[in-house]
Design a protein around this motif. Sequence first.
Motif, PDB file in Angstrom:
ATOM      1  N   THR A   1      -5.830  -7.668   3.899  1.00  0.00           N
ATOM      2  CA  THR A   1      -7.061  -7.874   4.656  1.00  0.00           C
ATOM      3  C   THR A   1      -8.065  -8.793   3.966  1.00  0.00           C
TER       4      THR A   1
ATOM      5  N   ASN B   1      -3.202  -2.168   8.442  1.00  0.00           N
ATOM      6  CA  ASN B   1      -3.124  -3.584   8.082  1.00  0.00           C
ATOM      7  C   ASN B   1      -2.618  -4.393   9.263  1.00  0.00           C
TER       8      ASN B   1
ATOM      9  N   TYR C   1      -6.004   3.240   4.975  1.00  0.00           N
ATOM     10  CA  TYR C   1      -5.523   2.188   4.085  1.00  0.00           C
ATOM     11  C   TYR C   1      -4.368   1.412   4.710  1.00  0.00           C
ATOM     12  N   TYR C   2      -3.671   2.048   5.671  1.00  0.00           N
ATOM     13  CA  TYR C   2      -2.456   1.461   6.226  1.00  0.00           C
ATOM     14  C   TYR C   2      -2.709   0.683   7.512  1.00  0.00           C
TER      15      TYR C   2
ATOM     16  N   GLY D   1      -3.426  -5.463   0.199  1.00  0.00           N
ATOM     17  CA  GLY D   1      -3.911  -4.804   1.407  1.00  0.00           C
ATOM     18  C   GLY D   1      -3.855  -5.660   2.649  1.00  0.00           C
TER      19      GLY D   1
ATOM     20  N   ILE E   1       0.845  -1.191   0.000  1.00  0.00           N
ATOM     21  CA  ILE E   1       0.000   0.000   0.000  1.00  0.00           C
ATOM     22  C   ILE E   1       0.885   1.248   0.000  1.00  0.00           C
TER      23      ILE E   1
END
Length: 276
Positions: free
Chosen positions: A118, A180, A177-178, A116, A4
């Motif tokens: 996830t 994770n 977004y980070y 990602g 990402i």
Amino acid sequence: MSWIGGKKSLRELIVTLFPLYYERYIEVFGGGGWVLFHKLPGNDFEVYNDFNGLLVNLYRCVREKPQELMAALAYCLNSRADFELVKNALARDSPASDVQKAAWVYQLIRYSYASGLTSYGSQPHDIRSNFPLIEQAHRRLAKVVIENKDFEKLIGQYDRPVSFFYCDPPYFETESYYKNVGEDGFTEKDHIRLRDALLRIDGKFLLSYNDCEFIRSLYDAPGIQTEAFTRINNIKQRYDNGAQFPEILIANYDLHEREKNAPSQLNLFGEGGFME
């Protein structure tokens, strides 16, 4: 390695804007390491850092135990059930070995949607095809110091007049977004703390960010240079072909000093293009 916010598409531009001279290269938010792996190894002292301990463990295993890592990856399955098992195993404190945890993280990166970590990507991929890349990364990282520190502590530790910090933090208002596996997120206070840390260093820094009013106002200070540009927005490309993403590079030195100091090409045919 996909990650990402990775700088695959910008690494060439970023390296050309490095300062003309430095002895220490410190990549503060290492992530996928695109810039580190793109720059030529030289006599400079190199540091890779990331606050994500699981990612750092992967890099250390690539550097120190590549054969064990590849052995652990050799029979992993590209399946949704296997992906969920691995993700759940890493979502809590695990007694697994450093190599096993590194293999799990690499498996999640390769088999997740948009890397990602996830959700399962549902894409065909033979992870064994990446083994030559692991071997190459092992050789490239041989002399690289790998750290797992908060950015402010890292910058304070490695700052010297001959230090050069490349920083690629989570972009403002895209921090979610980070979040994770292994990460705690990045806040507005962290953006301000990063600014404060960089503006007091003795060395030089180059900073990548999304171009927005908040970031421009943060670095509106004497001696700071900015350069705006756009790139293809990989996320929006799926539904808006050709969508661009505005970015900005910020530095405390002349971003074009390499270009200005490049030797001019000798013209053998004189100024007008013809032999005198």
